[in-house]
Design a protein around this motif. Structure first.
Motif, PDB file in Angstrom:
ATOM      1  N   MET A   1      15.864  -9.351 -14.996  1.00  0.00           N
ATOM      2  CA  MET A   1      16.151  -8.025 -14.447  1.00  0.00           C
ATOM      3  C   MET A   1      16.219  -8.117 -12.927  1.00  0.00           C
ATOM      4  O   MET A   1      15.680  -9.033 -12.325  1.00  0.00           O
ATOM      5  CB  MET A   1      15.015  -7.055 -14.814  1.00  0.00           C
ATOM      6  N   CYS A   2      16.843  -7.114 -12.333  1.00  0.00           N
ATOM      7  CA  CYS A   2      16.855  -7.030 -10.875  1.00  0.00           C
ATOM      8  C   CYS A   2      15.417  -6.818 -10.399  1.00  0.00           C
ATOM      9  O   CYS A   2      14.653  -6.093 -11.036  1.00  0.00           O
ATOM     10  CB  CYS A   2      17.726  -5.872 -10.416  1.00  0.00           C
ATOM     11  N   THR A   3      15.043  -7.452  -9.300  1.00  0.00           N
ATOM     12  CA  THR A   3      13.675  -7.259  -8.809  1.00  0.00           C
ATOM     13  C   THR A   3      13.523  -5.908  -8.128  1.00  0.00           C
ATOM     14  O   THR A   3      12.417  -5.437  -7.918  1.00  0.00           O
ATOM     15  CB  THR A   3      13.294  -8.357  -7.798  1.00  0.00           C
ATOM     16  N   ARG A   4      14.648  -5.295  -7.750  1.00  0.00           N
ATOM     17  CA  ARG A   4      14.547  -4.032  -7.021  1.00  0.00           C
ATOM     18  C   ARG A   4      14.909  -2.813  -7.863  1.00  0.00           C
ATOM     19  O   ARG A   4      14.606  -1.694  -7.504  1.00  0.00           O
ATOM     20  CB  ARG A   4      15.495  -4.053  -5.824  1.00  0.00           C
ATOM     21  N   CYS A   5      15.675  -3.050  -8.966  1.00  0.00           N
ATOM     22  CA  CYS A   5      16.127  -1.919  -9.779  1.00  0.00           C
ATOM     23  C   CYS A   5      15.756  -2.171 -11.234  1.00  0.00           C
ATOM     24  O   CYS A   5      15.571  -3.314 -11.638  1.00  0.00           O
ATOM     25  CB  CYS A   5      17.641  -1.752  -9.722  1.00  0.00           C
ATOM     26  N   ASP A   6      15.677  -1.114 -12.004  1.00  0.00           N
ATOM     27  CA  ASP A   6      15.418  -1.284 -13.432  1.00  0.00           C
ATOM     28  C   ASP A   6      16.720  -1.480 -14.190  1.00  0.00           C
ATOM     29  O   ASP A   6      17.085  -0.662 -15.035  1.00  0.00           O
ATOM     30  CB  ASP A   6      14.649  -0.074 -13.971  1.00  0.00           C
TER      31      ASP A   6
ATOM     32  N   LYS B   1      23.953 -11.038 -10.630  1.00  0.00           N
ATOM     33  CA  LYS B   1      24.067  -9.996  -9.609  1.00  0.00           C
ATOM     34  C   LYS B   1      23.635  -8.647 -10.154  1.00  0.00           C
ATOM     35  O   LYS B   1      23.861  -8.338 -11.317  1.00  0.00           O
ATOM     36  CB  LYS B   1      25.526  -9.839  -9.165  1.00  0.00           C
ATOM     37  N   CYS B   2      23.044  -7.847  -9.265  1.00  0.00           N
ATOM     38  CA  CYS B   2      22.741  -6.469  -9.623  1.00  0.00           C
ATOM     39  C   CYS B   2      23.885  -5.591  -9.124  1.00  0.00           C
ATOM     40  O   CYS B   2      24.234  -5.634  -7.950  1.00  0.00           O
ATOM     41  CB  CYS B   2      21.437  -6.034  -8.962  1.00  0.00           C
ATOM     42  N   HIS B   3      24.468  -4.808 -10.001  1.00  0.00           N
ATOM     43  CA  HIS B   3      25.598  -3.971  -9.598  1.00  0.00           C
ATOM     44  C   HIS B   3      25.146  -2.673  -8.929  1.00  0.00           C
ATOM     45  O   HIS B   3      25.963  -1.874  -8.507  1.00  0.00           O
ATOM     46  CB  HIS B   3      26.490  -3.664 -10.801  1.00  0.00           C
ATOM     47  N   TYR B   4      23.837  -2.476  -8.860  1.00  0.00           N
ATOM     48  CA  TYR B   4      23.353  -1.264  -8.205  1.00  0.00           C
ATOM     49  C   TYR B   4      22.950  -1.484  -6.759  1.00  0.00           C
ATOM     50  O   TYR B   4      23.157  -0.635  -5.916  1.00  0.00           O
ATOM     51  CB  TYR B   4      22.191  -0.650  -8.990  1.00  0.00           C
ATOM     52  N   CYS B   5      22.315  -2.642  -6.477  1.00  0.00           N
ATOM     53  CA  CYS B   5      21.827  -2.831  -5.106  1.00  0.00           C
ATOM     54  C   CYS B   5      22.399  -4.081  -4.464  1.00  0.00           C
ATOM     55  O   CYS B   5      22.160  -4.338  -3.293  1.00  0.00           O
ATOM     56  CB  CYS B   5      20.306  -2.882  -5.091  1.00  0.00           C
ATOM     57  N   GLY B   6      23.118  -4.893  -5.233  1.00  0.00           N
ATOM     58  CA  GLY B   6      23.723  -6.079  -4.648  1.00  0.00           C
ATOM     59  C   GLY B   6      22.828  -7.311  -4.654  1.00  0.00           C
ATOM     60  O   GLY B   6      23.224  -8.382  -4.198  1.00  0.00           O
ATOM     61  N   TYR B   7      21.606  -7.173  -5.187  1.00  0.00           N
ATOM     62  CA  TYR B   7      20.699  -8.331  -5.258  1.00  0.00           C
ATOM     63  C   TYR B   7      21.340  -9.463  -6.063  1.00  0.00           C
ATOM     64  O   TYR B   7      21.998  -9.221  -7.078  1.00  0.00           O
ATOM     65  CB  TYR B   7      19.397  -7.880  -5.937  1.00  0.00           C
ATOM     66  N   THR B   8      21.196 -10.706  -5.564  1.00  0.00           N
ATOM     67  CA  THR B   8      21.719 -11.837  -6.328  1.00  0.00           C
ATOM     68  C   THR B   8      20.652 -12.917  -6.445  1.00  0.00           C
ATOM     69  O   THR B   8      19.783 -13.046  -5.586  1.00  0.00           O
ATOM     70  CB  THR B   8      22.938 -12.494  -5.653  1.00  0.00           C
TER      71      THR B   8
END
Ligand code: ADP
Ligand code: ZN
Ligand code: ZN
Length: 823
Positions: free
Chosen positions: A538-543, A556-563
């Motif tokens: 999972m993204c570390t910043r978003c659920d 990649k997270c499509h909500y915050c851009g975390y990769t």
């Protein structure tokens, strides 16, 4: 004569609840006008650029008014109707005037203290006054300067005046342009010199060249005339590269220039350019189109707003063009709103052919300087230039004076709504407000109107005109459902493709026709899962789960851009058997390429279109037939008109339809109908295949039938039953905080405050579908407002109560975002 003491209410680009009032120095009294830019002190040491909203003689009640520091303009930058629009927006969308100002004005005109300025190529001379010279020297030696840097250099506080003068003279620009990914392209254009722009002179020239045996030059000239489709009079230009491509040697072109037969001009392409000449007159309308136009004009006699509900390819654009032409003849300005304009170069090009430099394009894909240029053109109101503005939502704010017609194309599109930051405005609705202020006529156009708009049309608030046939007798595509469950049972699926789809694709390919495949998910695989225990990274910043991107080899997270790098082993059980579930456009491209190795495929999604030019290239290649299959997300649905597409495949209908939102049926219907609309050719009926697990779904049935009215009736009944728009207005209140327990408590407290006022009109608080984004935990309320006048007051009261309740120390860090008419 008695001197009056004037005060000015000034809007500054900051989130202040109300404009601040300043004292006007006496000597400026007669220069003062609403809409002028001024520099005013704010707080202890800061000077900021603002706009005069009102002038009056009433001193502020609670503070001592400071003096306006300096005046930047002789003439207003915005007029009363624009400022009235700002007021309305701030009120309606529950935001500040500063928020609206920020959205409304290009950065270069805001002269804000954070903007960096750089020197242009243009060399200044020593006629510049001393302070300007000092600024230029400092800028050239230090690269870029902010307003406060400049203040330091000059040793004075107010420097906006000098910077503005340097901008006006072309010596300085805001740095933003340097950061633009898109650089305007320069091309060489060839035209005949003035003396040869008539038949007699040309004939004589040919005789002369032939007598001198300059055969290559004769040929070169012939190619030019052919390419230019020269009609014997007006200036016609051909790109030099095009001539060379047609076999005219570069040396021949040079010789013809040398002889004064050709002249050459270097032009920026795709950018506002004064030399744009119309090359075509508007097309003659078909009977259906002419009838539609007459009906629209008739509706306008009693109602200012009309909806043109025309199926895809019914020729709405030509109807728009004809109405634009009429409005121009009456000396009116036209605003033509388009969703996400980067995607609609096709329409821009079409309308440019008809209207030349009367078309001004305004949207965020252009640099700040280009936007400033269009702004100034509209402001100075030169006749015959930029009086038709094609733009995305921010074009609404341009300083129109004689707006007579507003067209909102694809009015149902979600991108008309700004999500973040405030103002969270709906450009279509705001355009309606603006038009009514100008008493201008409005045409909303769509093949799949929004429920709200259609409801207004059905209930006689808007006029309604329908075009049910495609232009030129072209048939609407045949829509066929492919049953994934059945094929799974029969084991005929190949990965995510039904045998039926592959077979149709094979046939289209062998006939040399083109195909569009649509999947509403980018990346390679949306789920990377442990085969033994089901653990998902999972993204570390978003659920949300991370999407695997194969090309970048990243999650990649499509909500915050975390990769992050793909995880080789499960973090829960240590197993190395990680598998991928689901598929995005990247995987489809790869699998289809493997299936049809000789076919040229391109993908169009957010990842392949980071720059404006790459997007145009993909469309250009597909138009030119260089690529045969186009795989894409929603981007492929929008306003594109291709000639040779015989097959459209929608890979999974179900995900869209199952999304938990009251608008998901409406959205799914619109998206699928729009993609389907890309299918069909001049002389052949197109086909659309929709893959689904639920072939009996009522929505799919209506898409097969192309029955918008039945869809509308069913949907509106649901909305009525569950009390959703268009029967009420919604306001969404989101609270955010880095700690879950704080935001929960805040939401609880807010709820206690507003529940007695709103009673059953409030839903929540609850965690939204994605409860944490970018490390902020979220809580949401949904407020239902009835559509009567008092809802404005209720909105204001509620927002005020929330702000007040959350001003306590413990909730100071809770962020509030208000979204009126959320999408
Ligand atoms: P829509 O916007 O309704 O999807 P378009 O305006 O793109 O439809 O028209 C579909 C096609 O038909 C376009 O290729 C357009 O050039 C062509 N067309 C429409 N009206 C006319 C007309 N009156 N004369 C010639 N071609 C037309
Ligand atoms: Zn595991
Ligand atoms: Zn994230």
């Amino acid at each position: 004569m008695e001197r009056i003491t004037l005060f000015a209410d000034v809007v500054v680009p900051q989130a202040l609840p109300v404009p601040l009032t300043y004292r006007v120095p006496y000597e400026w009294n007669e220069h003062m006008q609403v809409g002028l830019r001024v520099v005013v002190p704010l707080g202890k040491a800061k000077l900021i650029t603002g706009i005069i909203r009102a002038l009056h003689e009433v001193p502020p009640a609670h503070y001592q008014a400071k003096y306006i520091d300096s005046l930047l303009d002789e003439h207003p930058l915005v007029h009363e109707p624009q400022l009235a629009l700002w007021d309305w927006m701030a009120n309606y969308y529950c935001c500040t005037l500063g928020d609206v100002m920020n959205a409304a004005i290009p950065a270069g005109l805001k002269l804000s203290s954070e903007t960096k300025f750089v020197a242009t190529e243009q060399q200044e001379d020593d006629t510049l006054p001393e302070r300007e010279q000092i600024i230029m020297r400092a800028m050239r030696s230090r690269g870029s300067l902010t307003l406060s840097d400049i203040a330091d250099v000059l040793g004075i506080k107010t420097v906006q005046v000098y910077v503005k003068r340097l901008i006006d003279l072309g010596f300085v620009k805001s740095e933003e342009e340097l950061r633009e990914r898109y650089k305007p392209k320069m091309l060489d254009f060839i035209s005949l010199t003035a003396q040869y722009r008539n038949h007699d002179a040309l004939n004589q020239l040919f005789t002369e060249l032939e007598s001198r045996r300059a055969q290559k030059q004769v040929d070169g000239l012939m190619v030019f005339l052919q390419q230019a489709q020269w009609d014997g009079q007006r200036l016609a230009q051909v790109e030099r590269a095009k001539l060379v491509k047609q076999g005219v040697g570069a040396a021949v072109v040079a010789a013809l220039i040398e002889k004064g037969i050709f002249e050459i001009e270097r032009k920026e392409v795709g950018r506002l350019s004064a030399e744009w000449l119309p090359t075509e007159s508007t097309r003659k309308l078909s009977d259906t189109q002419a009838l539609a136009k007459t009906a629209i004009v008739e509706h306008w006699q009693t109602k200012d707003i009309c909806l043109l509900h025309g199926v895809t390819s019914s020729g709405k654009t030509e109807v728009y063009a004809s109405l634009i032409e009429d409005a121009l003849k009456e000396g009116k300005q036209v605003l033509f709103l388009l969703p996400e304009i980067a995607l609609t170069t096709q329409i821009i090009n079409r309308l440019r052919k008809f209207f030349g430099k009367r078309i001004g394009v305004y949207h965020s894909g252009y640099s700040d300087n280009e936007r400033t240029e269009v702004w100034n053109k509209v402001l100075s109101d030169v006749p015959g230039e930029c009086d038709v503005i094609l733009g995305a939502r921010s074009a609404l704010f341009l300083p129109f004076k004689r707006l007579g017609l507003v067209i909102v194309d694809e009015e149902h599109e979600q991108s008309y709504k700004q999500h973040d930051p405030a103002p969270r405005y709906q450009a279509r609705d705001s355009a309606l407000w603006l038009a009514s202020r100008f008493k201008a006529k409005v045409l909303l156009g769509s093949a799949t109107p929004s429920i709200e708009t259609y409801w207004n049309a059905v209930n006689d608030r808007f006029g309604l005109v329908t075009m049910t046939e495609r232009f030129g007798g072209m048939q609407l595509p045949e829509v066929v459902l492919c049953d994934i469950r059945k094929e799974l049972k029969e084991k005929t699926m190949h990965q995510q493709f039904t045998a039926q789809l592959l077979q149709e694709m094979q046939q289209a390919i062998s006939r040399g026709e083109q195909i569009i495949l649509f999947q509403n998910r980018r990346g390679y695989s949306p789920l990377w899962e442990c085969e033994s225990c089901g653990w998902v990274p999972m993204c570390t910043r978003c659920d949300v789960s991370l999407t695997y991107h194969k090309y970048a080899h990243q999650l990649k997270c499509h909500y915050c851009g975390y990769t992050t790098a793909p995880v080789p082993a499960c973090h829960a059980c240590g197993s190395v058997d990680m598998k991928m579930l689901g598929f995005g456009t990247e995987k489809i491209e790869e699998d289809i390429q493997a299936h049809f190795p000789d076919v040229r495929i391109q993908r169009m999604d957010l990842d392949t279109t980071r720059s404006k030019s790459s997007h145009q290239k993909i469309i250009g290649d597909f138009e030119a037939g260089v690529t045969q299959i186009l795989v894409g997300t929603q981007m492929v649905t929008k306003g594109l008109d291709f000639d040779n597409v015989s097959l459209v495949g929608i890979l999974s209908a179900d995900k869209m339809m199952n999304y938990p939102d009251f608008r998901s049926m409406e959205r799914s219907f619109q998206i699928m109908m729009q993609v389907a609309g890309r299918a069909g050719r001049r002389n052949k009926r197109g086909k659309v295949l929709i893959q689904t697990y639920a072939p009996d779904h009522w929505l799919l049935d209506l898409i097969v039938k192309g029955d918008y009215d039945a869809f509308y009736r069913r949907e509106v009944q649901e909305r009525h039953q569950f009390v959703y728009p268009p029967f009420v207005r919604l306001m969404r209140i989101t609270l955010k905080h880095k700690e879950d327990n704080v935001v929960i408590r805040a939401a609880h407290e807010v709820s206690k405050q507003i529940s007695p006022v709103l009673k059953d009109r409030i839903l929540g608080p609850e965690r939204p579908y994605i409860p944490r984004i970018n490390n902020y935990f979220l809580q949401q309320f949904l407020v239902r407002l009835d559509k009567r006048q008092e809802s404005a007051a209720i909105k204001a009261t509620v927002v005020h109560m929330i702000r007040k309740r959350l001003s306590d120390a413990e909730f100071k860090q809770v962020r509030i975002s208000i979204d009126v008419d959320p999408l």
